[in-house]
Design a protein around this motif. Structure first.
Motif, short mmCIF file in Angstrom:
data_model
loop_
_atom_site.label_atom_id
_atom_site.label_comp_id
_atom_site.label_asym_id
_atom_site.label_seq_id
_atom_site.Cartn_x
_atom_site.Cartn_y
_atom_site.Cartn_z
N GLY A 80 0.79 -1.23 0.00
CA GLY A 80 0.00 0.00 0.00
C GLY A 80 0.82 1.27 0.00
O GLY A 80 0.29 2.36 0.23
N GLU A 81 2.10 1.19 -0.27
CA GLU A 81 2.96 2.37 -0.29
C GLU A 81 2.88 3.03 -1.66
O GLU A 81 3.23 2.43 -2.67
CB GLU A 81 4.40 1.99 0.01
CG GLU A 81 4.61 1.46 1.39
CD GLU A 81 6.06 1.07 1.63
OE1 GLU A 81 6.94 1.87 1.28
OE2 GLU A 81 6.27 -0.03 2.14
N ARG A 82 2.44 4.26 -1.68
CA ARG A 82 2.24 4.95 -2.95
C ARG A 82 3.56 5.26 -3.64
O ARG A 82 3.70 5.04 -4.84
CB ARG A 82 1.45 6.23 -2.73
CG ARG A 82 0.05 5.94 -2.24
CD ARG A 82 -0.71 7.19 -1.97
NE ARG A 82 -0.16 7.88 -0.80
CZ ARG A 82 -0.66 8.99 -0.31
NH1 ARG A 82 -1.70 9.55 -0.88
NH2 ARG A 82 -0.12 9.55 0.75
N THR A 83 4.52 5.76 -2.91
CA THR A 83 5.81 6.10 -3.51
C THR A 83 6.51 4.85 -4.02
O THR A 83 7.07 4.85 -5.12
CB THR A 83 6.70 6.82 -2.47
OG1 THR A 83 5.99 7.94 -1.97
CG2 THR A 83 8.00 7.28 -3.08
N SER A 84 6.47 3.80 -3.24
CA SER A 84 7.11 2.55 -3.66
C SER A 84 6.45 2.00 -4.92
O SER A 84 7.13 1.49 -5.81
CB SER A 84 7.03 1.51 -2.55
OG SER A 84 7.74 1.95 -1.44
N THR A 126 -6.58 -0.65 -1.72
CA THR A 126 -5.28 -0.15 -2.15
C THR A 126 -5.44 0.80 -3.32
O THR A 126 -4.78 1.84 -3.38
CB THR A 126 -4.34 -1.30 -2.52
OG1 THR A 126 -4.17 -2.14 -1.38
CG2 THR A 126 -2.99 -0.80 -2.98
N ILE A 127 -6.32 0.48 -4.24
CA ILE A 127 -6.59 1.38 -5.37
C ILE A 127 -7.14 2.70 -4.84
O ILE A 127 -6.74 3.78 -5.31
CB ILE A 127 -7.57 0.73 -6.37
CG1 ILE A 127 -6.94 -0.52 -6.99
CG2 ILE A 127 -7.99 1.70 -7.45
CD1 ILE A 127 -5.72 -0.27 -7.82
N ASP A 128 -8.05 2.63 -3.87
CA ASP A 128 -8.57 3.86 -3.26
C ASP A 128 -7.45 4.67 -2.64
O ASP A 128 -7.38 5.88 -2.81
CB ASP A 128 -9.62 3.53 -2.19
CG ASP A 128 -10.92 3.01 -2.78
OD1 ASP A 128 -11.12 3.20 -4.00
OD2 ASP A 128 -11.71 2.42 -2.03
N ARG A 129 -6.57 4.00 -1.93
CA ARG A 129 -5.47 4.71 -1.27
C ARG A 129 -4.50 5.31 -2.28
O ARG A 129 -4.07 6.45 -2.15
CB ARG A 129 -4.72 3.76 -0.33
CG ARG A 129 -3.52 4.38 0.31
CD ARG A 129 -2.85 3.48 1.32
NE ARG A 129 -1.49 3.83 1.55
CZ ARG A 129 -1.07 4.95 2.10
NH1 ARG A 129 -1.93 5.87 2.44
NH2 ARG A 129 0.21 5.19 2.29
N LEU A 135 -5.30 11.92 -5.20
CA LEU A 135 -6.00 13.03 -5.85
C LEU A 135 -6.66 13.94 -4.82
O LEU A 135 -6.64 15.17 -4.97
CB LEU A 135 -7.04 12.50 -6.84
CG LEU A 135 -6.48 11.86 -8.10
CD1 LEU A 135 -7.60 11.25 -8.93
CD2 LEU A 135 -5.71 12.89 -8.91
N TYR A 136 -7.21 13.35 -3.78
CA TYR A 136 -7.81 14.14 -2.71
C TYR A 136 -6.77 15.04 -2.06
O TYR A 136 -7.02 16.21 -1.79
CB TYR A 136 -8.45 13.22 -1.67
CG TYR A 136 -8.91 13.93 -0.43
CD1 TYR A 136 -10.06 14.71 -0.45
CD2 TYR A 136 -8.18 13.86 0.74
CE1 TYR A 136 -10.48 15.39 0.68
CE2 TYR A 136 -8.58 14.52 1.88
CZ TYR A 136 -9.74 15.29 1.85
OH TYR A 136 -10.13 15.96 2.97
N GLN A 137 -5.59 14.50 -1.81
CA GLN A 137 -4.54 15.30 -1.18
C GLN A 137 -4.07 16.42 -2.10
O GLN A 137 -3.77 17.51 -1.63
CB GLN A 137 -3.35 14.42 -0.80
CG GLN A 137 -3.61 13.60 0.44
CD GLN A 137 -2.41 12.79 0.86
OE1 GLN A 137 -1.63 12.34 0.03
NE2 GLN A 137 -2.27 12.59 2.15
#
Length: 166
Positions: A80-84, A126-129, A135-137
């Motif tokens: 679940g790590e976005r950057t990774s 995970t897709i939501d995260r 995008l929300y951020q």
């Protein structure tokens, strides 16, 4: 057998991973316990493992590399790590571009597309995260390129550099 019919999704529902560590926020940490760094560890280790597979000239090197990339895809996705995930995708794309044959390239792209589709259906949080929360951020920052704290840090660093260039 204990693992017969045992689906990864069932592990997530139990709230613990295979090693018995609790799953936090739907993200897997594996050996790292409370630290959610598994995805970073996997994407940084993958190029080393691929390089070793080329240097050792394994008999079934293509299959080994394909297996490594598929396993790493699953691990980075479930961490679940976005950057990774972003860096992992960039690393795999670079590897795919450097593949010698078009047949291997198409095979890898097709298999990874199917794998990502299956993973996204098995764990939509995970897709939501990764996408919706990101995008929300971006929309939440109200005039800032980054978060307010990051922007202020950048401005302070720039002013420090401007005041004392040497």
């Amino acid at each position: 057998m204990f693992f017969k019919g045992f689906i990864f999704r069932d592990i997530l529902k139990m709230g613990i991973n295979i090693l018995g560590y609790p799953i936090k926020e739907g993200r897997i940490s594996s050996f790292f316990g409370d630290k959610l760094v598994m995805g970073s560890y996997v994407y940084r280790t993958l190029p080393i493992l691929i390089a070793i597979s080329y240097l050792e000239n394994f008999k079934r090197g293509n299959f080994l590399r394909f297996f490594l990339i598929c396993m790493a895809t699953c691990l980075v996705f479930f961490s679940g790590e976005r950057t990774s995930l972003f860096y992992f995708i960039m690393t795999v794309l670079l590897y795919l571009i450097l593949l010698p044959s078009k047949k291997q390239f198409l095979l890898f792209i097709g298999a990874l597309t199917i794998l990502f589709s299956l993973l996204s259906f098995s764990k939509p949080s995970t897709i939501d995260r990764v996408f919706k929360h990101t995008l929300y951020q971006f929309n939440e920052n109200k005039g800032y390129w980054f978060s307010e704290r990051h922007e202020m840090h950048f401005i302070t660093a720039y002013r420090m550099f401007s005041d004392n260039k040497f």
